[in-house]
Design an enzyme around this catalytic site. Sequence first.
Site, PDB file in Angstrom:
ATOM      1  N   GLY A 295      40.114  45.510  41.006  1.00  0.00           N
ATOM      2  CA  GLY A 295      41.402  45.853  40.921  1.00  0.00           C
ATOM      3  C   GLY A 295      41.553  47.415  40.836  1.00  0.00           C
ATOM      4  O   GLY A 295      40.985  47.898  39.532  1.00  0.00           O
TER       5      GLY A 295
ATOM      6  N   LYS B 169      57.653  38.845  20.901  1.00  0.00           N
ATOM      7  CA  LYS B 169      57.800  39.042  22.386  1.00  0.00           C
ATOM      8  C   LYS B 169      59.211  38.584  22.534  1.00  0.00           C
ATOM      9  O   LYS B 169      59.416  37.790  21.945  1.00  0.00           O
ATOM     10  CB  LYS B 169      56.921  37.926  23.281  1.00  0.00           C
ATOM     11  CG  LYS B 169      56.622  38.665  24.719  1.00  0.00           C
ATOM     12  CD  LYS B 169      55.220  39.659  24.412  1.00  0.00           C
ATOM     13  CE  LYS B 169      55.049  40.230  26.052  1.00  0.00           C
ATOM     14  NZ  LYS B 169      53.918  41.189  25.961  1.00  0.00           N
TER      15      LYS B 169
ATOM     16  N   VAL C   5      44.663  51.191  35.797  1.00  0.00           N
ATOM     17  CA  VAL C   5      43.552  50.982  34.880  1.00  0.00           C
ATOM     18  C   VAL C   5      42.103  51.401  35.674  1.00  0.00           C
ATOM     19  O   VAL C   5      41.352  52.077  35.067  1.00  0.00           O
ATOM     20  CB  VAL C   5      43.535  49.987  34.019  1.00  0.00           C
ATOM     21  CG1 VAL C   5      42.287  49.705  33.043  1.00  0.00           C
ATOM     22  CG2 VAL C   5      44.990  49.859  33.162  1.00  0.00           C
ATOM     23  N   GLY C   6      42.053  50.340  36.421  1.00  0.00           N
ATOM     24  CA  GLY C   6      40.638  50.164  37.190  1.00  0.00           C
ATOM     25  C   GLY C   6      40.441  51.458  37.945  1.00  0.00           C
ATOM     26  O   GLY C   6      39.247  51.650  37.801  1.00  0.00           O
TER      27      GLY C   6
ATOM     28  N   GLY D   1      44.038  49.638  40.388  1.00  0.00           N
ATOM     29  CA  GLY D   1      45.274  50.048  39.952  1.00  0.00           C
ATOM     30  C   GLY D   1      45.089  51.257  38.895  1.00  0.00           C
ATOM     31  O   GLY D   1      44.189  51.881  38.866  1.00  0.00           O
TER      32      GLY D   1
HETATM   33  P1  NAI Z   1      48.203  47.901  38.583  1.00  0.00           P
HETATM   34  O1  NAI Z   1      49.414  47.404  38.860  1.00  0.00           O
HETATM   35  O2  NAI Z   1      48.348  49.404  38.239  1.00  0.00           O
HETATM   36  O3  NAI Z   1      46.972  47.630  39.526  1.00  0.00           O
HETATM   37  C1  NAI Z   1      46.476  46.339  39.676  1.00  0.00           C
HETATM   38  C2  NAI Z   1      45.812  46.320  40.895  1.00  0.00           C
HETATM   39  O4  NAI Z   1      45.174  45.327  41.186  1.00  0.00           O
HETATM   40  C3  NAI Z   1      46.428  46.970  42.121  1.00  0.00           C
HETATM   41  O5  NAI Z   1      45.837  48.001  42.819  1.00  0.00           O
HETATM   42  C4  NAI Z   1      46.432  45.897  42.913  1.00  0.00           C
HETATM   43  O6  NAI Z   1      46.377  45.995  44.535  1.00  0.00           O
HETATM   44  C5  NAI Z   1      45.190  44.997  42.467  1.00  0.00           C
HETATM   45  N1  NAI Z   1      44.978  43.515  42.743  1.00  0.00           N
HETATM   46  C6  NAI Z   1      46.347  42.452  42.529  1.00  0.00           C
HETATM   47  N2  NAI Z   1      45.901  41.359  42.611  1.00  0.00           N
HETATM   48  C7  NAI Z   1      44.426  41.478  42.874  1.00  0.00           C
HETATM   49  C8  NAI Z   1      43.428  40.457  43.277  1.00  0.00           C
HETATM   50  N3  NAI Z   1      43.657  39.252  43.376  1.00  0.00           N
HETATM   51  N4  NAI Z   1      42.344  40.947  43.408  1.00  0.00           N
HETATM   52  C9  NAI Z   1      41.514  42.177  43.502  1.00  0.00           C
HETATM   53  N5  NAI Z   1      42.717  43.155  43.101  1.00  0.00           N
HETATM   54  C10 NAI Z   1      44.046  42.848  42.956  1.00  0.00           C
HETATM   55  O7  NAI Z   1      47.955  47.202  37.025  1.00  0.00           O
HETATM   56  P2  NAI Z   1      47.117  48.275  35.773  1.00  0.00           P
HETATM   57  O8  NAI Z   1      48.071  48.496  34.677  1.00  0.00           O
HETATM   58  O9  NAI Z   1      45.966  48.773  36.296  1.00  0.00           O
HETATM   59  O10 NAI Z   1      46.621  46.720  34.990  1.00  0.00           O
HETATM   60  C11 NAI Z   1      45.536  46.045  35.185  1.00  0.00           C
HETATM   61  C12 NAI Z   1      45.356  44.817  34.345  1.00  0.00           C
HETATM   62  O11 NAI Z   1      45.115  45.283  33.259  1.00  0.00           O
HETATM   63  C13 NAI Z   1      46.652  43.859  34.411  1.00  0.00           C
HETATM   64  O12 NAI Z   1      45.984  42.632  34.278  1.00  0.00           O
HETATM   65  C14 NAI Z   1      47.300  44.100  33.186  1.00  0.00           C
HETATM   66  O13 NAI Z   1      48.131  43.280  32.727  1.00  0.00           O
HETATM   67  C15 NAI Z   1      45.979  44.593  32.416  1.00  0.00           C
HETATM   68  N6  NAI Z   1      46.376  45.502  31.189  1.00  0.00           N
HETATM   69  C16 NAI Z   1      46.918  46.767  31.597  1.00  0.00           C
HETATM   70  C17 NAI Z   1      47.268  47.892  30.666  1.00  0.00           C
HETATM   71  C18 NAI Z   1      47.833  49.238  30.876  1.00  0.00           C
HETATM   72  O14 NAI Z   1      47.591  50.029  29.917  1.00  0.00           O
HETATM   73  N7  NAI Z   1      48.360  49.315  31.933  1.00  0.00           N
HETATM   74  C19 NAI Z   1      47.096  47.470  29.032  1.00  0.00           C
HETATM   75  C20 NAI Z   1      46.697  45.915  28.853  1.00  0.00           C
HETATM   76  C21 NAI Z   1      46.255  45.197  29.770  1.00  0.00           C
END
Ligand code: NAI
Length: 331
Positions: free
Chosen positions: A169, A68, A173-174, A171
């Site tokens: 969540g 990292k 991924v979700g 975003g």
């Molecule tokens: P993102 O930033 O696109 O989405 C995150 C979502 O979570 C947003 O809609 C936000 O409003 C919501 N959020 C924030 N705080 C919250 C809370 N306390 N309670 C409920 N919802 C909340 O992120 P993404 O890319 O979808 O990633 C989600 C998770 O997966 C993160 O922890 C990230 O580190 C992990 N991750 C993502 C990868 C990827 O390919 N994007 C790969 C490996 C891990």
Amino acid sequence: MTLLERIGRRSGVDIAIAVDSTALGPALGGCRMWPYPTREDAVADAVRLSGAMTLKAAAAGLRLGGGKAVIRVSPGPRPAGPEREKILRDLADAVNELDGRYITAEDVGTTSADMEVLARSTRWVVGRPGGSGDPAPFTAAGVGVSIRACLRHLYGSPDVAGRSVAVVGLGAVGSRLARELSAAGAELVLADVDPSRPGNAGVHEALRAAVDVLAPCAMGGVIDTRLVDELRCRIICGAANNQLADDGLAERLAERRILWAPDFIVNAGGLINVAMELDGYDAELAMARALDLERVVGRVLRHAEGARITPLAAARWLAERRLGSVAPVAA
Ligand code: NAI
């Protein structure tokens, strides 16, 4: 462990690169640009995150080590324009010093456009625009099959039809995961801190819903000592990094008979995808490898049950066995 600490000769910023292990291959891990209070904080974060990358790559079966990079910037607006370019060129110099033992990528505070700038000064970079692209579909697919592995382990069938899943969540991924689960016939509880999301059930409620699966897909540390006693799900399997506020909670979840699939394996689809740039990118093959996480998660859960250890300990065992640092044990 190799730790490279530099002060950028153009930018004057602190740069640290931690290479935790190259036992399985070059250390791949993102570059974080963050206003760390002190240089020591930045170095400590690089060391901690590089160790986590070693485990993640090894457990996911990748021929990669863990590393990292961190860049300590001043508080306030993030560096932009020529100032950012100087920082990135300084980072490229540091990456080049390691001569391929460390390969950098996007992380918190950096973008794929930054990777493009880096690529002008170093060949040890992945995640450029036009490369492997958005990792989220691969991460979501990996989470989806990991849920199947958990269902199979607990109920004997991996089928999600008729199973209830709370996705917290929504975003990148979700939201994809929720669409895929819905198409497969799951009953969903959806929640996000952003109240404008359609069908939002409320984060507090969704985390405590009586569902088959809770899929945390937002921030780390979501499972804390308070929540662990209030959970009503049977399985926890989601994308969020570092879901447990404290590793000891893996024991508490096991006592409560809640099956927790270790996040660093479940969410490896994004890493699997970007790592393919090193072999010549092939989206279909990257997806096939992400879908193979179903087998890996199943294996971890079986080993945990057989050895009467937590899935976290089983995932570490799997990673460490690959790293050759512990004697092989019959699975
Ligand atoms: P993102 O930033 O696109 O989405 C995150 C979502 O979570 C947003 O809609 C936000 O409003 C919501 N959020 C924030 N705080 C919250 C809370 N306390 N309670 C409920 N919802 C909340 O992120 P993404 O890319 O979808 O990633 C989600 C998770 O997966 C993160 O922890 C990230 O580190 C992990 N991750 C993502 C990868 C990827 O390919 N994007 C790969 C490996 C891990």
